[in-house]
Design a protein around this motif. Sequence first.
Motif, PDB file in Angstrom:
ATOM      1  N   CYS A  17     -36.053  19.459 -17.836  1.00  0.00           N
ATOM      2  CA  CYS A  17     -35.322  20.210 -18.866  1.00  0.00           C
ATOM      3  C   CYS A  17     -35.593  21.708 -18.787  1.00  0.00           C
ATOM      4  O   CYS A  17     -34.715  22.519 -19.092  1.00  0.00           O
ATOM      5  CB  CYS A  17     -35.678  19.696 -20.260  1.00  0.00           C
ATOM      6  SG  CYS A  17     -35.189  17.978 -20.510  1.00  0.00           S
ATOM      7  N   LYS A  23     -28.045  22.728 -20.452  1.00  0.00           N
ATOM      8  CA  LYS A  23     -28.480  22.188 -21.759  1.00  0.00           C
ATOM      9  C   LYS A  23     -27.320  21.413 -22.394  1.00  0.00           C
ATOM     10  O   LYS A  23     -27.023  21.541 -23.591  1.00  0.00           O
ATOM     11  CB  LYS A  23     -28.948  23.298 -22.714  1.00  0.00           C
ATOM     12  CG  LYS A  23     -29.979  24.250 -22.134  1.00  0.00           C
ATOM     13  CD  LYS A  23     -31.310  23.594 -21.835  1.00  0.00           C
ATOM     14  CE  LYS A  23     -32.363  24.620 -21.446  1.00  0.00           C
ATOM     15  NZ  LYS A  23     -33.481  24.087 -20.677  1.00  0.00           N
ATOM     16  N   CYS A  25     -26.857  18.473 -23.263  1.00  0.00           N
ATOM     17  CA  CYS A  25     -27.130  17.529 -24.350  1.00  0.00           C
ATOM     18  C   CYS A  25     -26.858  18.171 -25.704  1.00  0.00           C
ATOM     19  O   CYS A  25     -26.369  17.519 -26.633  1.00  0.00           O
ATOM     20  CB  CYS A  25     -28.561  17.020 -24.270  1.00  0.00           C
ATOM     21  SG  CYS A  25     -29.811  18.338 -24.251  1.00  0.00           S
ATOM     22  N   PRO A  42     -35.636  19.731 -25.139  1.00  0.00           N
ATOM     23  CA  PRO A  42     -34.938  19.401 -26.380  1.00  0.00           C
ATOM     24  C   PRO A  42     -35.803  18.612 -27.360  1.00  0.00           C
ATOM     25  O   PRO A  42     -36.669  17.829 -26.960  1.00  0.00           O
ATOM     26  CB  PRO A  42     -33.774  18.530 -25.888  1.00  0.00           C
ATOM     27  CG  PRO A  42     -34.312  17.847 -24.668  1.00  0.00           C
ATOM     28  CD  PRO A  42     -35.277  18.810 -24.037  1.00  0.00           C
ATOM     29  N   CYS A  61     -26.117  14.269 -19.333  1.00  0.00           N
ATOM     30  CA  CYS A  61     -27.387  14.754 -18.767  1.00  0.00           C
ATOM     31  C   CYS A  61     -27.437  14.462 -17.272  1.00  0.00           C
ATOM     32  O   CYS A  61     -27.823  13.368 -16.848  1.00  0.00           O
ATOM     33  CB  CYS A  61     -28.565  14.094 -19.486  1.00  0.00           C
ATOM     34  SG  CYS A  61     -30.163  14.591 -18.816  1.00  0.00           S
ATOM     35  N   PRO A  63     -29.399  15.519 -14.783  1.00  0.00           N
ATOM     36  CA  PRO A  63     -30.684  15.158 -14.157  1.00  0.00           C
ATOM     37  C   PRO A  63     -31.207  13.788 -14.594  1.00  0.00           C
ATOM     38  O   PRO A  63     -32.279  13.373 -14.143  1.00  0.00           O
ATOM     39  CB  PRO A  63     -31.633  16.269 -14.635  1.00  0.00           C
ATOM     40  CG  PRO A  63     -30.746  17.380 -15.096  1.00  0.00           C
ATOM     41  CD  PRO A  63     -29.530  16.705 -15.641  1.00  0.00           C
ATOM     42  N   VAL A  65     -32.542  12.778 -17.276  1.00  0.00           N
ATOM     43  CA  VAL A  65     -33.694  12.703 -18.182  1.00  0.00           C
ATOM     44  C   VAL A  65     -33.347  11.719 -19.304  1.00  0.00           C
ATOM     45  O   VAL A  65     -34.160  10.889 -19.704  1.00  0.00           O
ATOM     46  CB  VAL A  65     -34.017  14.094 -18.769  1.00  0.00           C
ATOM     47  CG1 VAL A  65     -35.139  14.004 -19.782  1.00  0.00           C
ATOM     48  CG2 VAL A  65     -34.360  15.063 -17.645  1.00  0.00           C
TER      49      VAL A  65
HETATM   50  S1  SF4 Z   1     -31.972  16.375 -21.733  1.00  0.00           S
HETATM   51 FE1  SF4 Z   1     -30.690  16.620 -19.883  1.00  0.00          FE
HETATM   52  S2  SF4 Z   1     -28.997  17.974 -20.509  1.00  0.00           S
HETATM   53 FE2  SF4 Z   1     -30.644  18.154 -22.076  1.00  0.00          FE
HETATM   54  S3  SF4 Z   1     -31.866  19.924 -21.410  1.00  0.00           S
HETATM   55 FE3  SF4 Z   1     -32.820  18.074 -20.535  1.00  0.00          FE
HETATM   56  S4  SF4 Z   1     -31.936  17.876 -18.479  1.00  0.00           S
HETATM   57 FE4  SF4 Z   1     -30.609  19.273 -19.641  1.00  0.00          FE
END
Ligand code: SF4
Length: 153
Positions: A17, A23, A25, A42, A61, A63, A65
């Motif tokens: 993140c 970002k 999400c 987050p 998202c 990546p 995560v």
């Molecule tokens: S949860 Fe996913 S979209 Fe949100 S900041 Fe982390 S990597 Fe980025």
Amino acid sequence: MVRPPYGSNESLFQSECVTCESKACVTSCDEQIILIQEDGTPRLDFSKSGCTFCEDCANVCEPNVLNLENTHTSEQINATFRISTEGCVAHNGVICFSCKEPCIDDAILFNGLFNPVIDMDRCTGCGFCLGRCPTQAISYDAISMAIHPNETE
Ligand code: SF4
Ligand code: SF4
Ligand code: SF4
């Protein structure tokens, strides 16, 4: 730290993140409960709303995560909620169902009209009850993502 649902472990938030530029999400969440902290990761903010487990944050998202394959956190936020018997008016002789109504999982159990408690077997940690309490008698603690609140930490 209370993270969005669909996470698997804390270390991924720390490694991915912080370098995630989109970002995505945050903007995906219709409830607007995902905030980015100073460290770039987050967290959830339940002060105005809660999580509907809509899956949108996981779907955007890249990546991974947040990943829908993480079924143990698919309908469970890593937080345990409680009601303060001192702060709650329904524990002190006043009729109030403000927290019960938004709890779609029916996890807030009353003894007749009074003394609500949160049933940990049913509570998903969605957070919708928190901001509805007129006396801020509901609070929560973050727990390890690997541990379901029904299990011993
Ligand atoms: S949860 Fe996913 S979209 Fe949100 S900041 Fe982390 S990597 Fe980025
Ligand atoms: S599942 Fe939906 S409501 Fe919950 S944090 Fe993700 S985007 Fe927001
Ligand atoms: S008691 Fe648990 S499931 Fe019910 S609204 Fe509160 S956080 Fe959500």
